[in-house]
Design an enzyme around this catalytic site. Sequence first.
Site, PDB file in Angstrom:
ATOM      1  N   SER A 139       0.841  -1.197   0.000  1.00  0.00           N
ATOM      2  CA  SER A 139       0.000   0.000   0.000  1.00  0.00           C
ATOM      3  C   SER A 139       0.874   1.244   0.000  1.00  0.00           C
ATOM      4  O   SER A 139       2.038   1.195   0.403  1.00  0.00           O
ATOM      5  CB  SER A 139      -0.899   0.002   1.243  1.00  0.00           C
ATOM      6  OG  SER A 139      -1.547   1.259   1.353  1.00  0.00           O
ATOM      7  N   HIS A 140       0.305   2.368  -0.453  1.00  0.00           N
ATOM      8  CA  HIS A 140       1.020   3.637  -0.390  1.00  0.00           C
ATOM      9  C   HIS A 140       1.254   4.074   1.058  1.00  0.00           C
ATOM     10  O   HIS A 140       2.115   4.892   1.323  1.00  0.00           O
ATOM     11  CB  HIS A 140       0.229   4.735  -1.123  1.00  0.00           C
ATOM     12  CG  HIS A 140       0.449   4.743  -2.601  1.00  0.00           C
ATOM     13  ND1 HIS A 140       0.142   3.676  -3.391  1.00  0.00           N
ATOM     14  CD2 HIS A 140       0.991   5.691  -3.416  1.00  0.00           C
ATOM     15  CE1 HIS A 140       0.456   3.967  -4.651  1.00  0.00           C
ATOM     16  NE2 HIS A 140       0.973   5.186  -4.689  1.00  0.00           N
ATOM     17  N   SER A 141       0.437   3.554   1.957  1.00  0.00           N
ATOM     18  CA  SER A 141       0.554   3.925   3.366  1.00  0.00           C
ATOM     19  C   SER A 141       1.070   2.737   4.168  1.00  0.00           C
ATOM     20  O   SER A 141       0.515   1.636   4.103  1.00  0.00           O
ATOM     21  CB  SER A 141      -0.812   4.359   3.894  1.00  0.00           C
ATOM     22  OG  SER A 141      -0.869   4.194   5.290  1.00  0.00           O
ATOM     23  N   ASP A 175      -2.457  -1.702  -3.920  1.00  0.00           N
ATOM     24  CA  ASP A 175      -3.516  -0.677  -3.977  1.00  0.00           C
ATOM     25  C   ASP A 175      -3.503   0.046  -5.335  1.00  0.00           C
ATOM     26  O   ASP A 175      -4.114  -0.452  -6.283  1.00  0.00           O
ATOM     27  CB  ASP A 175      -3.551   0.245  -2.738  1.00  0.00           C
ATOM     28  CG  ASP A 175      -2.309   1.084  -2.465  1.00  0.00           C
ATOM     29  OD1 ASP A 175      -1.391   1.066  -3.295  1.00  0.00           O
ATOM     30  OD2 ASP A 175      -2.282   1.766  -1.430  1.00  0.00           O
TER      31      ASP A 175
END
Lengths: 128, 247
Positions: free
Chosen positions: A8-10, A67
């Site tokens: 995920s980007h986070s 994602d």
Amino acid sequence: MVGLVVVSHSQKAAEGICDIAAQMGGSDARIEPAGGDPDGGIGTSVDRIEDAIDAADDGDGVVVLVDLGSAVMNAEVAMEMGDATVRIADAPILEGALNAAVEASGSKATLDSVVESAEEAREYRKLN
Amino acid sequence: MADAEIQREAILAAIDNVAARIAEEKSYLTDLDSAIGDADHGANMNRGFQAVVEALDGDDAEEMGPDDLVKMVGKTIISNVGGAAGPLYGGSTMLASAELEGGITAETSVAFAETYLQKVQDRGKAEIGAKTMVDALVPAVHTYKKSIEQDDLPPLTALSKAVDACERGVRYTVPLRARKGRASYLDWRSVGHQDPGATSTLFILEELLETAEEYLDGEVVRDARSPDVPDESPEEAADEALDGEDE
């Protein structure tokens, strides 16, 4: 056992999704988060993904949940650079990870069956 | 063409120039990206190219041929960018570096450019007109190849024409609706904004041309070149680019 990597980007989102999926996959589940850019900010990192793939792989292969945009491209690069057998599931990241964790914990799970389970999550409706 | 030592020196000079330009344009690229993306293109590219400068500072770089140097540039970008620019700029550079095995010649530079474009499209799946770096790269690469192979122009002149074509491509992204990348989430709202990836591609090519002028002979065609440091906001740049379509 087929391993899972959540990209995920986070970093928080990747870790949280792993926590949710691991609850369903049981204590043996091999689920590794790979979230954030090389500095830990919002983004994705090939090196983080490669490390997570190595940690998740015990020889039976790894399914990667992704994602957006760069998560897909960086996962592809990590896959090409490493030695593990890796497939990227074309699935919603949370529901796909959950499905994949359940399938991977079964005794008859294969790389194909885990990818297939993750991708079944594309069909899920939340309100009938 | 020049021997291996001069080629190595030229590559290192090019990298320094590109890294300095990206650092200079960091906030401009981020401004463009904040209008239609996730506002990280300047920071990501800068992190990547600063890492490249550091990586090439080591002793290893002195032993490397042109292909291995360029490959190392690509690998370092992949590891340090932290967004789609990593695989697109870094991955394509790394894979295209094999074309430079015999050193940099007119022929191998065309092969490098074509492979780079191919790898960007393989990875990013963007066609021309999707409001991406492909809109700047395709005219640049096609113009470079045609100038060398059909018109027998010196590589420096061919490169200057390619930079012009690239700049026209960057302007072409402004009135388009994004169909790939983060900007595509904005759909129609992306119209009127200049693509950040096309813009940084132009900055890189401008610096390659700048460096090549130090090492190669030939006429440089500059009629479509933009000011070196655009300082207007993305909206102003968009308006200007639309107004400027009169050549």
